[in-house]
Design a protein around this motif. Structure first.
Motif, PDB file in Angstrom:
ATOM      1  N   PHE A  85       0.786  -1.372  -0.195  1.00 18.85           N
ATOM      2  CA  PHE A  85       0.438   0.220   0.116  1.00 18.85           C
ATOM      3  C   PHE A  85       0.395   1.161   0.141  1.00 18.85           C
ATOM      4  CE2 PHE A  85      -2.614  -3.517   2.031  1.00 18.85           C
ATOM      5  CZ  PHE A  85      -3.786  -3.107   0.903  1.00 18.85           C
ATOM      6  N   ASP A  86       2.045   1.313  -0.196  1.00 16.10           N
ATOM      7  CA  ASP A  86       3.121   2.326  -0.071  1.00 16.10           C
ATOM      8  C   ASP A  86       3.634   2.831  -1.840  1.00 16.10           C
ATOM      9  OD1 ASP A  86       4.975   4.022   1.242  1.00 16.10           O
ATOM     10  OD2 ASP A  86       6.634   2.649   1.410  1.00 16.10           O
ATOM     11  N   GLY A  87       2.937   2.278  -2.442  1.00 16.65           N
ATOM     12  CA  GLY A  87       2.908   3.028  -3.709  1.00 16.65           C
ATOM     13  C   GLY A  87       3.734   2.051  -4.602  1.00 16.65           C
ATOM     14  N   ALA A  88       3.963   1.879  -6.304  1.00 14.66           N
ATOM     15  CA  ALA A  88       3.691   1.324  -6.971  1.00 14.66           C
ATOM     16  C   ALA A  88       4.887   0.351  -7.064  1.00 14.66           C
ATOM     17  CB  ALA A  88       4.032   2.044  -8.141  1.00 14.66           C
ATOM     18  N   ALA A  89       4.897  -0.977  -6.958  1.00 14.49           N
ATOM     19  CA  ALA A  89       5.969  -1.641  -6.870  1.00 14.49           C
ATOM     20  C   ALA A  89       7.013  -1.773  -8.028  1.00 14.49           C
ATOM     21  CB  ALA A  89       4.900  -3.292  -7.195  1.00 14.49           C
ATOM     22  N   THR A  90       7.514  -2.955  -7.602  1.00 19.48           N
ATOM     23  CA  THR A  90       9.581  -2.655  -8.350  1.00 19.48           C
ATOM     24  C   THR A  90       9.298  -4.229  -8.663  1.00 19.48           C
ATOM     25  OG1 THR A  90      11.166  -1.743  -7.215  1.00 19.48           O
ATOM     26  CG2 THR A  90      11.670  -3.093  -8.133  1.00 19.48           C
ATOM     27  N   CYS A  91       9.784  -4.394  -9.869  1.00 21.26           N
ATOM     28  CA  CYS A  91       9.865  -5.968 -10.740  1.00 21.26           C
ATOM     29  C   CYS A  91      10.861  -6.300 -10.918  1.00 21.26           C
ATOM     30  CB  CYS A  91       7.938  -5.998 -11.546  1.00 21.26           C
ATOM     31  SG  CYS A  91       8.140  -7.347 -12.523  1.00 21.26           S
ATOM     32  N   ILE A  92      11.064  -7.403 -10.692  1.00 21.73           N
ATOM     33  CA  ILE A  92      12.636  -8.125 -11.712  1.00 21.73           C
ATOM     34  C   ILE A  92      12.327  -8.720 -12.681  1.00 21.73           C
ATOM     35  CG2 ILE A  92      14.762  -9.045 -11.059  1.00 21.73           C
ATOM     36  CD1 ILE A  92      14.874  -6.861  -9.248  1.00 21.73           C
ATOM     37  N   TYR A  93      12.605  -8.851 -13.928  1.00 27.72           N
ATOM     38  CA  TYR A  93      12.213  -9.919 -14.721  1.00 27.72           C
ATOM     39  C   TYR A  93      13.615 -10.376 -15.259  1.00 27.72           C
ATOM     40  CZ  TYR A  93      11.208 -13.248 -18.762  1.00 27.72           C
ATOM     41  OH  TYR A  93      10.924 -12.978 -19.926  1.00 27.72           O
ATOM     42  N   ASP A 148       3.932  -5.822 -18.072  1.00 30.83           N
ATOM     43  CA  ASP A 148       3.842  -5.911 -19.627  1.00 30.83           C
ATOM     44  C   ASP A 148       3.866  -5.998 -20.388  1.00 30.83           C
ATOM     45  OD1 ASP A 148       3.780  -3.361 -19.853  1.00 30.83           O
ATOM     46  OD2 ASP A 148       1.863  -2.469 -19.046  1.00 30.83           O
ATOM     47  N   GLU A 149       3.286  -5.130 -22.008  1.00 31.19           N
ATOM     48  CA  GLU A 149       4.069  -5.592 -23.323  1.00 31.19           C
ATOM     49  C   GLU A 149       5.405  -5.220 -23.739  1.00 31.19           C
ATOM     50  OE1 GLU A 149       0.400  -3.240 -22.952  1.00 31.19           O
ATOM     51  OE2 GLU A 149       0.329  -5.075 -22.524  1.00 31.19           O
ATOM     52  N   ARG A 150       5.473  -3.886 -22.553  1.00 29.01           N
ATOM     53  CA  ARG A 150       6.282  -3.175 -23.072  1.00 29.01           C
ATOM     54  C   ARG A 150       8.230  -3.702 -22.139  1.00 29.01           C
ATOM     55  NH1 ARG A 150       5.969   1.396 -18.824  1.00 29.01           N
ATOM     56  NH2 ARG A 150       4.648  -0.746 -17.618  1.00 29.01           N
ATOM     57  N   VAL A 151       7.412  -5.305 -22.256  1.00 32.67           N
ATOM     58  CA  VAL A 151       8.677  -5.513 -21.541  1.00 32.67           C
ATOM     59  C   VAL A 151       8.633  -7.081 -22.471  1.00 32.67           C
ATOM     60  CG1 VAL A 151      10.129  -7.281 -19.491  1.00 32.67           C
ATOM     61  CG2 VAL A 151       8.555  -4.768 -19.397  1.00 32.67           C
ATOM     62  N   ASP A 152      10.435  -7.543 -22.639  1.00 33.06           N
ATOM     63  CA  ASP A 152       9.429  -8.916 -23.447  1.00 33.06           C
ATOM     64  C   ASP A 152      10.249  -9.901 -22.837  1.00 33.06           C
ATOM     65  OD1 ASP A 152      10.530  -8.185 -26.208  1.00 33.06           O
ATOM     66  OD2 ASP A 152      12.108  -7.826 -25.803  1.00 33.06           O
ATOM     67  N   SER A 153       9.290 -10.516 -22.473  1.00 39.01           N
ATOM     68  CA  SER A 153       8.612 -12.140 -21.785  1.00 39.01           C
ATOM     69  C   SER A 153       7.877 -13.424 -23.095  1.00 39.01           C
ATOM     70  CB  SER A 153       8.423 -11.595 -20.079  1.00 39.01           C
ATOM     71  OG  SER A 153       6.481 -11.842 -20.535  1.00 39.01           O
ATOM     72  N   ASN A 154       7.467 -14.217 -22.014  1.00 41.70           N
ATOM     73  CA  ASN A 154       7.288 -15.358 -22.860  1.00 41.70           C
ATOM     74  C   ASN A 154       5.712 -15.185 -22.477  1.00 41.70           C
ATOM     75  OD1 ASN A 154       7.474 -17.675 -24.765  1.00 41.70           O
ATOM     76  ND2 ASN A 154       6.983 -18.128 -22.797  1.00 41.70           N
ATOM     77  N   MET A 155       5.311 -15.613 -21.496  1.00 38.66           N
ATOM     78  CA  MET A 155       3.990 -15.607 -20.875  1.00 38.66           C
ATOM     79  C   MET A 155       4.075 -15.039 -19.648  1.00 38.66           C
ATOM     80  SD  MET A 155       2.718 -19.279 -20.528  1.00 38.66           S
ATOM     81  CE  MET A 155       3.624 -20.505 -21.372  1.00 38.66           C
ATOM     82  N   LEU A 156       4.693 -14.239 -18.607  1.00 37.99           N
ATOM     83  CA  LEU A 156       4.498 -13.855 -18.323  1.00 37.99           C
ATOM     84  C   LEU A 156       3.838 -12.455 -18.555  1.00 37.99           C
ATOM     85  CD1 LEU A 156       6.940 -14.682 -15.655  1.00 37.99           C
ATOM     86  CD2 LEU A 156       4.633 -15.717 -15.278  1.00 37.99           C
ATOM     87  N   TYR A 157       2.874 -11.685 -17.284  1.00 37.95           N
ATOM     88  CA  TYR A 157       2.133 -10.402 -17.037  1.00 37.95           C
ATOM     89  C   TYR A 157       1.730  -9.721 -16.355  1.00 37.95           C
ATOM     90  CZ  TYR A 157      -0.646  -6.770 -19.542  1.00 37.95           C
ATOM     91  OH  TYR A 157      -1.564  -5.206 -20.046  1.00 37.95           O
ATOM     92  N   ILE A 158       2.299  -9.264 -15.570  1.00 39.25           N
ATOM     93  CA  ILE A 158       2.443  -8.758 -14.293  1.00 39.25           C
ATOM     94  C   ILE A 158       1.372  -7.524 -14.453  1.00 39.25           C
ATOM     95  CG2 ILE A 158       3.398  -8.753 -11.916  1.00 39.25           C
ATOM     96  CD1 ILE A 158       4.025 -11.164 -12.847  1.00 39.25           C
ATOM     97  N   GLY A 159       0.019  -7.444 -12.815  1.00 41.60           N
ATOM     98  CA  GLY A 159       0.088  -6.035 -12.169  1.00 41.60           C
ATOM     99  C   GLY A 159      -0.480  -6.199 -11.043  1.00 41.60           C
ATOM    100  N   GLU A 160      -1.006  -4.932 -10.072  1.00 41.91           N
ATOM    101  CA  GLU A 160      -1.759  -5.305  -9.069  1.00 41.91           C
ATOM    102  C   GLU A 160      -2.942  -4.171  -9.230  1.00 41.91           C
ATOM    103  OE1 GLU A 160       1.771  -5.086  -6.118  1.00 41.91           O
ATOM    104  OE2 GLU A 160       1.291  -3.479  -6.829  1.00 41.91           O
ATOM    105  N   ALA A 161      -3.856  -4.934  -8.743  1.00 40.00           N
ATOM    106  CA  ALA A 161      -5.194  -3.832  -8.334  1.00 40.00           C
ATOM    107  C   ALA A 161      -5.370  -3.666  -7.315  1.00 40.00           C
ATOM    108  CB  ALA A 161      -6.385  -4.525  -9.323  1.00 40.00           C
ATOM    109  N   PHE A 162      -6.048  -2.048  -7.055  1.00 43.82           N
ATOM    110  CA  PHE A 162      -6.245  -1.653  -5.297  1.00 43.82           C
ATOM    111  C   PHE A 162      -7.880  -1.309  -5.571  1.00 43.82           C
ATOM    112  CE2 PHE A 162      -1.930  -0.885  -5.889  1.00 43.82           C
ATOM    113  CZ  PHE A 162      -1.348  -1.860  -4.803  1.00 43.82           C
TER     114      PHE A 162
END
Length: 185
Positions: free
Chosen positions: A76-84, A141-155
């Motif tokens: 709940f403290d802002g947007a996430a950091t994610c490492i692909y 999301d589609e801005r990052v090259d990945s095979n299948m993973l698509y990650i988001g958070e919904a509040f």
């Protein structure tokens, strides 16, 4: 519907494994490390998305290192950091202070570059209509090259449903519908 809970114990907790869930593609671990503790991953033909729920860490593998990754104290403290991390790239996560991470993984044989998605890179949109409104964070999301993973958070605020318009992910009919599996935390 398949429901699993995370008890937030230190170490790795396997939440969804291909062998014991209805998911055929997506797996999920929850990882909680104390300051200085490390966890290594070395599973063949799987790509990873490490969503830092709270805290900081360093992620290091052959040819890459992301130091001091993570900006928020909790979800709940802002947007996430994610490492692909692409398939067949062993890596180690080392905590800087206490850290909690959602580890998504799925089959992949494609070779892409490891990427860090910082909070400033996360696309945030308000979606839905009254009764179904939510703040959606598009992380990997589609801005990052990945095979299948698509990650988001919904509040989703109290009294709201999580998704509108109604949709499904059963057929591969892009851009209208994608055949995907979803895991919610």
């Amino acid at each position: 519907m398949y429901k699993k809970s995370w008890n937030k114990k230190f170490g790795r907790s396997e939440i969804f494994k291909l062998e014991d869930s209805f998911c055929q593609k997506v797996e999920m671990d929850m990882l909680r490390l104390a300051d200085g503790d490390s966890k290594s991953y070395r599973e063949e033909n799987k790509e990873y998305a490490l969503v830092i729920l709270g805290g900081k860490c360093t992620v290091k593998g052959d040819g890459f290192e992301f130091k001091d990754a993570g900006k928020r104290k909790d979800v709940f403290d802002g947007a996430a950091t994610c490492i692909y991390i692409p398939a067949n790239k062993p890596f180690t996560i080392t905590a800087i202070g206490e850290v909690s991470i959602a580890v998504a993984k799925c089959p992949s044989i494609k070779d892409f570059a490891p990427v860090i998605i910082n909070p400033d890179d996360v696309v945030i949109k308000n979606l839905g209509k009254p009764g179904w409104e939510r703040e959606a964070h598009f992380i990997l999301d589609e801005r990052v090259d990945s095979n299948m993973l698509y990650i988001g958070e919904a509040f989703v605020k109290g009294g709201q449903w999580a998704s509108y318009p109604p949709h499904k992910h059963d057929d591969d009919n892009m851009p209208t519908e994608a055949e995907t599996e979803e895991i919610y935390y």
